[in-house]
Design an enzyme around this catalytic site. Structure first.
Site, PDB file in Angstrom:
ATOM      1  N   TYR A  91       2.650  13.605  91.371  1.00 37.78           N
ATOM      2  CA  TYR A  91       2.867  14.729  92.277  1.00 37.78           C
ATOM      3  C   TYR A  91       2.148  14.556  93.605  1.00 37.78           C
ATOM      4  O   TYR A  91       2.674  14.897  94.660  1.00 37.78           O
ATOM      5  CB  TYR A  91       2.481  16.057  91.615  1.00 37.78           C
TER       6      TYR A  91
ATOM      7  N   GLU B 264       0.503   2.728  60.521  1.00 34.56           N
ATOM      8  CA  GLU B 264       1.390   2.939  61.674  1.00 34.56           C
ATOM      9  C   GLU B 264       1.633   4.412  61.950  1.00 34.56           C
ATOM     10  O   GLU B 264       1.510   4.867  63.077  1.00 34.56           O
ATOM     11  CB  GLU B 264       2.729   2.234  61.429  1.00 34.56           C
TER      12      GLU B 264
ATOM     13  N   ASP C  45       5.980   0.278  58.598  1.00 34.03           N
ATOM     14  CA  ASP C  45       7.346   0.318  58.069  1.00 34.03           C
ATOM     15  C   ASP C  45       7.913  -1.094  58.100  1.00 34.03           C
ATOM     16  O   ASP C  45       7.528  -1.917  58.933  1.00 34.03           O
ATOM     17  CB  ASP C  45       8.233   1.201  58.967  1.00 34.03           C
TER      18      ASP C  45
END
Lengths: 365, 382
Positions: B122, B215, B268
């Site tokens: 910004y 994870e 995973d």
């Protein structure tokens, strides 16, 4: 099983196990009589788009029923899934363990085929057993953070946030095990939409100079964050102010805190915080604070559709006409802005001027 | 022997480029030097506009350092530079952007404050809207500045949020404060702060035998709730996905404080999971100048293809998405992976399937703890 939801007794698991047995028994009785069981599931809504104002949204009163029977194949499948999930829930309660919706899906992936099927079954079970999702020992990860003038304990573990008022602590997931230390030193609760704003306040040592509690859900608040906020207000009786971006998503998050979400409409009574007030940023104060023109981004087409849809919600008309006015203004101006726009000229503007002056001056709606 | 170990990176070190962690006055000094150099060349008898030499962050400039006497390898960036020049049309804007962000950071450091990346966006947007149409340009330019000044992003005054959490048999103490016992922090664990200075000062004590890197947050929460770290004396740590610098810093500190403790990864079974494991293990190219120092010898505990074939029913497998295949491709093409990892990755791609750790719940709630315990006891990790 219609109308108001009955309170659960203090020994919740055994109470629920009894209700599960009762439900199963009624289904079995029907089957053994050669009849199809009829399972009645109430529908709840937290808002509608009727303009008459005569709706029963968000009061905990059901707005209709779904009747599941074995005469329709889609209902049969739904009942099959419901009973399987119910079996898993029963095991969780009996073994005093917790599980997530994802875990439950993986227990019978061939039957369920999709996560959404499990999610709906859990909602149905909550409605049938007239309880909240956490009562079934089905939980999700906690995403909220809290800091400030607060002391609480979760299942005996102490969290003295007050010793490190600018350090973030995770909002506890098992809110039913939380006890708030009522020491009455905080003066108000500030709920912020985004993690980056929470970080700004921590970096500015906001809680050192302002006796308050700051909570964030990091976006749309999850169930533990909403329950924790309710608990804080119930126990500490403090005003709650919400700081969101001046855009459709921010305002939607604001309404989620106050009025709840459609997904959890059946549990709205325990999840909404009707006392929460919108502190900022209002579309009407963009000029007042001389925010630089470049920080005001145009509303996209999707933004406009969202605002138009929000304007139709019955609860805004009924309970928050000032919010509705600001939403109208947002749409009319076609410009949105984020909280960070306030930091452009001075990084400490938010913590040192905007927030304290608005709270002191009572400028909230 | 210790001297030998410490010096084993001596030769590879020479081609390694790194970003220093500096204090605000030191960073300001580097910025001032950059400006002075630029002015000097501009003021010379044959004036020129200097190019900005940035260390290239492409995979072509990445190298792998294999530990000579230790098991730790890491990815680092070498001496190849890419130049941002005002004279060339396609880099002119990015050239200007670097100077603008440099000025902004200088001012912020002078005020002894920090900014979030969004706040920086910004400020830059209002200052020079034509150069910073979106957050992407800001993030890219910050990395350019890291590559130019060779100091870490944190040193430039950019606030970093901590995303990690740790639970288990670990006592943490900030100087002059009470010790925190991470085994009694509940299922959310102890939140790892984004402030590296704070993490540096923590005193760590443990009686655990393993560190388990998890994870996903959901699995971390489940294991913490079941107090798995009491059954297998261990410390659990998660960054809820791709690890941020603070979590990696913390893990690295633990590995230095407790060098004998194996670090095991539970991810995973899919390319993204392996990519996350590799980020902890080797660092990354994207943050190549900073990340290499926090590389740890993380071993792959699970999920692996043997687990999938023995424990996960066919219905629990999900199809790989195009993004997964892309990640697999880039992992296979980097020369940092050992053969056993490449084999696993090849199996994933060939079968076109992946599996989440939650799939183990098919065997009941108790199963995950037992699975971990069995694998650890059998030392079944690569």
């Amino acid at each position: 099983m219609e109308g108001k939801r009955s309170c659960l007794s203090s020994s919740i698991p055994s109470d629920l196990l009894r209700r599960i047995r009762k439900l199963t028994l009624s289904i079995l009785t029907n089957l053994s009589n050669g009849q199809s069981p009829v399972v009645q599931i109430d529908r709840f809504r937290n808002y509608c788009t009727e303009t008459s104002g005569n709706c029963y949204c968000n009061c905990g009163i059901s707005v209709g029923k779904e009747l599941l029977t074995l005469q329709r194949e889609c209902h049969t499948r739904r009942l099959d899934v419901l009973l399987r999930v119910l079996l898993v829930v029963q095991t969780l309660l009996q073994q005093n363990r917790h599980g997530s919706k994802r875990d439950i899906y993986y227990m019978h992936p061939t039957v369920f085929k999709e996560q959404s099927v499990v999610d709906r079954a859990i909602n149905d079970i909550c409605i049938l057993l007239q309880c909240s999702r956490h009562n079934l020992n089905v939980v999700s990860v906690g995403n909220g953070m809290v800091m400030g003038w607060l002391k609480f304990s979760e299942a005996g573990r102490k969290f003295d946030c007050i010793n490190n008022p600018n350090t973030a602590y995770p909002v506890p997931v098992h809110v039913e095990d939380v006890e708030i230390d009522i020491i009455g030193v905080a003066r108000y609760i500030l709920v912020v939409e985004k993690e980056s704003v929470f970080q700004r306040l921590a970096n500015d040592s906001f809680c050192t100079r302002n006796r308050c509690i700051v909570v964030t859900g990091r976006g749309y608040p999850d169930v533990p964050t909403r329950r924790f906020l309710r608990l804080l207000i119930e126990k500490l009786h403090l005003p709650a102010y919400c700081l969101v971006d001046c855009d459709p998503y921010g305002i939607d998050i604001l309404t989620t805190y106050r009025f709840g979400s459609m997904q959890m409409a059946y549990d709205a009574k325990f999840l909404c915080v009707p006392e929460i007030r919108w502190l900022g940023v209002f579309p009407s104060e963009v000029e007042k604070y001389c925010l630089p023109q470049h920080c005001l981004l145009p509303l996209t087409r999707e933004d406009k559709t969202r605002v138009e849809a929000m304007l139709l919600r019955c609860y805004l008309r009924r309970e928050a006409p000032q919010w509705r006015f600001e939403l109208d203004l947002l749409l009319a101006r076609g410009l949105k802005c984020e909280i960070e726009a306030l930091s452009v000229q001075s990084l400490s503007f938010l913590s040192e001027e905007y927030l304290p002056s608005k709270i002191r001056g009572g400028v909230y709606i | 022997m210790e001297e030998l170990c410490k010096s084993s990176i001596f030769f590879s070190d020479q081609s390694l480029c790194y970003a220093d962690i500096l204090s605000p006055p030191e960073v300001r000094a580097r910025i001032e030097v950059a400006v002075l150099n630029f002015l000097k060349v501009l003021n010379a008898p044959t004036p020129e506009i200097s190019d900005l030499p940035l260390i290239s962050r492409k995979s072509s400039n990445s190298r792998v350092s294999r530990g000579l006497l230790t098991d730790v390898s890491w990815i680092f960036l070498s001496q190849s530079f890419c130049k941002r020049s005002l004279m060339r049309e396609n880099t002119a804007k990015s050239f200007v952007r670097v100077w603008m962000v440099m000025k902004m950071c200088y001012q912020i450091l002078l005020q002894e404050k920090r900014v979030t990346q969004r706040e920086l966006f910004y400020k830059l947007l209002c200052d020079s809207p034509d150069y910073f149409p979106s957050q992407l340009q800001v993030n890219g330019t910050i990395q350019d500045l890291v590559a130019l000044l060779r100091c870490s992003r944190f040193s430039l005054g950019i606030m970093a949020s901590g995303r990690g959490a740790v639970a288990g048999r670990l006592l943490l103490q900030e100087p002059n404060k009470e010790a925190v016992d991470c085994s009694t922090c509940g299922s959310s664990g102890y939140a790892i702060s984004g402030d590296l200075n704070l993490l540096e000062k923590l005193i760590m004590k443990t009686d655990a035998r393993y560190i388990i890197v998890v994870e996903k947050h959901a699995i971390f929460q489940r294991l913490a709730e079941d107090c798995v770290f009491n059954q297998i004396p261990s410390i659990l740590i998660t960054a809820k996905g791709y690890p941020d610098i603070a979590t990696r810093f913390f893990l690295h500190r633990m590995s230095r404080a407790f060098p004998e403790m194996p670090i095991l990864g539970l991810v995973d079974w899919n390319p993204a999971g392996l990519a996350i494991l590799c980020t902890y293990k080797f660092g990354s190219i994207g943050m190549g100048l900073e990340a290499y120092r926090y590389a740890c010898n993380v071993k792959w505990l699970g999920m692996r293809m043997d687990d999938i074939s023995q424990l996960v029913p066919e219905e629990s497998l999900i199809n790989l998405k195009p993004k997964d295949l892309q990640i697999a491709k880039s992992l296979l093409s980097s020369d940092v992976l050992q053969d056993s990892y490449k084999e696993e990755l090849a199996t994933m791609v060939e079968s076109g399937r992946r599996a989440e750790i939650e799939a183990l719940y098919f065997h009941g709630y108790e199963f995950l703890g037992k699975y971990l315990a069995t694998k650890i006891v059998q030392a079944n990790y690569i």
